[in-house]
Write a protein that holds these residues in place. Sequence first.
Motif, PDB file in Angstrom:
ATOM      1  N   TRP A 198       9.668   7.749   3.956  1.00 26.33           N
ATOM      2  CA  TRP A 198       8.808   7.158   3.776  1.00 26.33           C
ATOM      3  C   TRP A 198       7.626   8.170   3.697  1.00 26.33           C
ATOM      4  CZ3 TRP A 198       3.910   5.655   5.915  1.00 26.33           C
ATOM      5  CH2 TRP A 198       3.880   5.137   6.985  1.00 26.33           C
ATOM      6  N   ASN A 240       1.045   1.917  -1.359  1.00 28.91           N
ATOM      7  CA  ASN A 240       0.401   0.950  -1.363  1.00 28.91           C
ATOM      8  C   ASN A 240       0.416   0.299  -2.346  1.00 28.91           C
ATOM      9  OD1 ASN A 240      -1.552   2.774  -3.124  1.00 28.91           O
ATOM     10  ND2 ASN A 240      -2.738   4.037  -1.080  1.00 28.91           N
ATOM     11  N   ARG A 256       4.730  -0.869   0.186  1.00 30.10           N
ATOM     12  CA  ARG A 256       3.990  -1.710   1.169  1.00 30.10           C
ATOM     13  C   ARG A 256       2.295  -2.012   0.249  1.00 30.10           C
ATOM     14  NH1 ARG A 256       5.199   3.339   2.520  1.00 30.10           N
ATOM     15  NH2 ARG A 256       3.135   4.545   2.407  1.00 30.10           N
ATOM     16  N   GLY A 258      -0.896  -4.103   1.229  1.00 30.83           N
ATOM     17  CA  GLY A 258      -2.006  -4.663   2.250  1.00 30.83           C
ATOM     18  C   GLY A 258      -2.967  -5.459   0.952  1.00 30.83           C
ATOM     19  N   TRP A 391     -11.579  -3.243   2.184  1.00 32.91           N
ATOM     20  CA  TRP A 391     -10.527  -3.279   3.411  1.00 32.91           C
ATOM     21  C   TRP A 391     -11.504  -3.909   4.455  1.00 32.91           C
ATOM     22  CZ3 TRP A 391     -10.078  -0.224  -1.081  1.00 32.91           C
ATOM     23  CH2 TRP A 391      -8.756   0.063  -1.644  1.00 32.91           C
TER      24      TRP A 391
HETATM   25  C1  LIG Z   1      -3.211   0.528   5.458  1.00 33.74           C
HETATM   26  C2  LIG Z   1      -1.500   0.698   4.694  1.00 33.74           C
HETATM   27  C3  LIG Z   1      -0.795   0.160   3.630  1.00 33.74           C
HETATM   28  C4  LIG Z   1      -1.283  -0.845   2.460  1.00 33.74           C
HETATM   29  O1  LIG Z   1      -2.459  -0.369   1.794  1.00 33.74           O
HETATM   30  P1  LIG Z   1      -3.195  -1.115   0.963  1.00 33.74           P
HETATM   31  O2  LIG Z   1      -4.216   0.070   0.344  1.00 33.74           O
HETATM   32  O3  LIG Z   1      -4.100  -1.542   1.891  1.00 33.74           O
HETATM   33  O4  LIG Z   1      -2.642  -1.995  -0.061  1.00 33.74           O
HETATM   34  C5  LIG Z   1       0.558   1.255   3.461  1.00 33.74           C
HETATM   35  N1  LIG Z   1       0.640   1.879   3.370  1.00 33.74           N
HETATM   36  C6  LIG Z   1       0.363   2.110   5.201  1.00 33.74           C
HETATM   37  C7  LIG Z   1       1.120   4.097   5.857  1.00 33.74           C
HETATM   38  C8  LIG Z   1      -1.047   2.187   5.585  1.00 33.74           C
HETATM   39  O5  LIG Z   1      -1.410   2.424   6.485  1.00 33.74           O
END
Ligand SMILES: *Cc1c(COP(=O)(O)O)cnc(C)c1O
Length: 413
Positions: A198, A240, A256, A258, A391
Amino acid sequence: MAERYRPNWLEIDVSAIRHNARRLSELVAPAKLCAVVKADAYGHGMIGVAPAALAGGATWLAVALVEEGLALRQAGIGARILLLSEPPGKGIEAALRGGITPTLYSAGGVERAALAVRGARGAGGARGAGGARGARGAGGAPAAPAGEPDDEVGRGGRVPVHLKVDTGMHRVGADPWDVAAIGRSVAAEPALLLEGLWSHLAAADEGPGELTALQLGRLEQARRDLAGVGVVPELVHLANSAGAIAHPATRLDLVRCGIALYGYPPVPAPSLGLRPALSWKAQVHLVRRLEAGEAVSYGLEQPLERSSHVAVVPAGYHDGIDRRFFEGGGEVLIRGRRRRVAGRVTMDQLVVDCGPEGDVASGDEVVLIGRQGDEEVSAEEWARRIGSISWEVLSRIGCRVPRDVVSDARGEQ
Ligand SMILES: *Cc1c(COP(=O)(O)O)cnc(C)c1O
């Protein structure tokens, strides 16, 4: 629950988390959703959020710290957990013992992971603590996450790890030209399985996406480099929240997310219908009347233009209200109306201008973030006022503000 004497709390709507996880899962399918719950789930409370995200369709969780992963295991969560960086010292060993999947990007990290698995097996027999299943059992968590293959059997006893490559963010990750060698060293190690490859996007929510395309290209090159040495990871992931929403090509096998999970898409996505999950509430501590020309708080910075009632709110900068909130014209909601911060934010308290009417009383509900009547204050609005991002606003809400898990009447839509 401990007695509370200070009326200042968060309401975390887990039905919104579930709903958002569902919407994101549907958006990215057939890619899977990894719910990023680092930093106490961006301030929302990891233990309440993680089960809701899983119920909404997330199949992985991601954390920044080994300690965060262990806290999830302690809470009985059996899902796969990805650690987003390679911890120093004994961190890898602790992660493996907890059934947490480490990210690796250095030769030393691979070596420490292999030693940890072999050491645990030497000490604990064939199904030693290096095996994720054994560790989950030992931690009091379910023996295996539902629907997961038996990795001890299906993977020849190898413990899964993920390799991170730096494709342009230049924070952590292996250099692209080292990927093949690291991949080969993992493959040569019978204790380990290179399950994932990744990288992380540096600017998916900005500009025309050229850097994102470049990063995707470099990740695909790393995948080919691994294939060249006979290593084919099962999961390749890059996106992300911004990547998952705005750049479909980056979804690959897993995204991934958040910030979008918490209801704040970083790029416009009205059709997704994501809902903010966090409301921040308090009660008015005290109301007093001041004459025109008087001012409040340290420095007496801003004389009142007319005689006014001011309300003292039990929330300050230790609780996560940036001092720039006052200079930025910050407002809170009381009795359905916006009320401007009247003076500098102090450590524990905030004073707001409620105007001349005198329609505000001690004990009234204050909404710092969230809805009241027809008004809404969002974490985005806070971010604009203090020159930050949602964030940071969310994740810096202080640890002494209790997090109450609630479920919205609208449920999951
Ligand atoms: C924090 C983080 C995310 C999530 O990012 P968002 O912008 O909040 O979706 C994904 N990958 C990694 C490596 C992160 O550190």
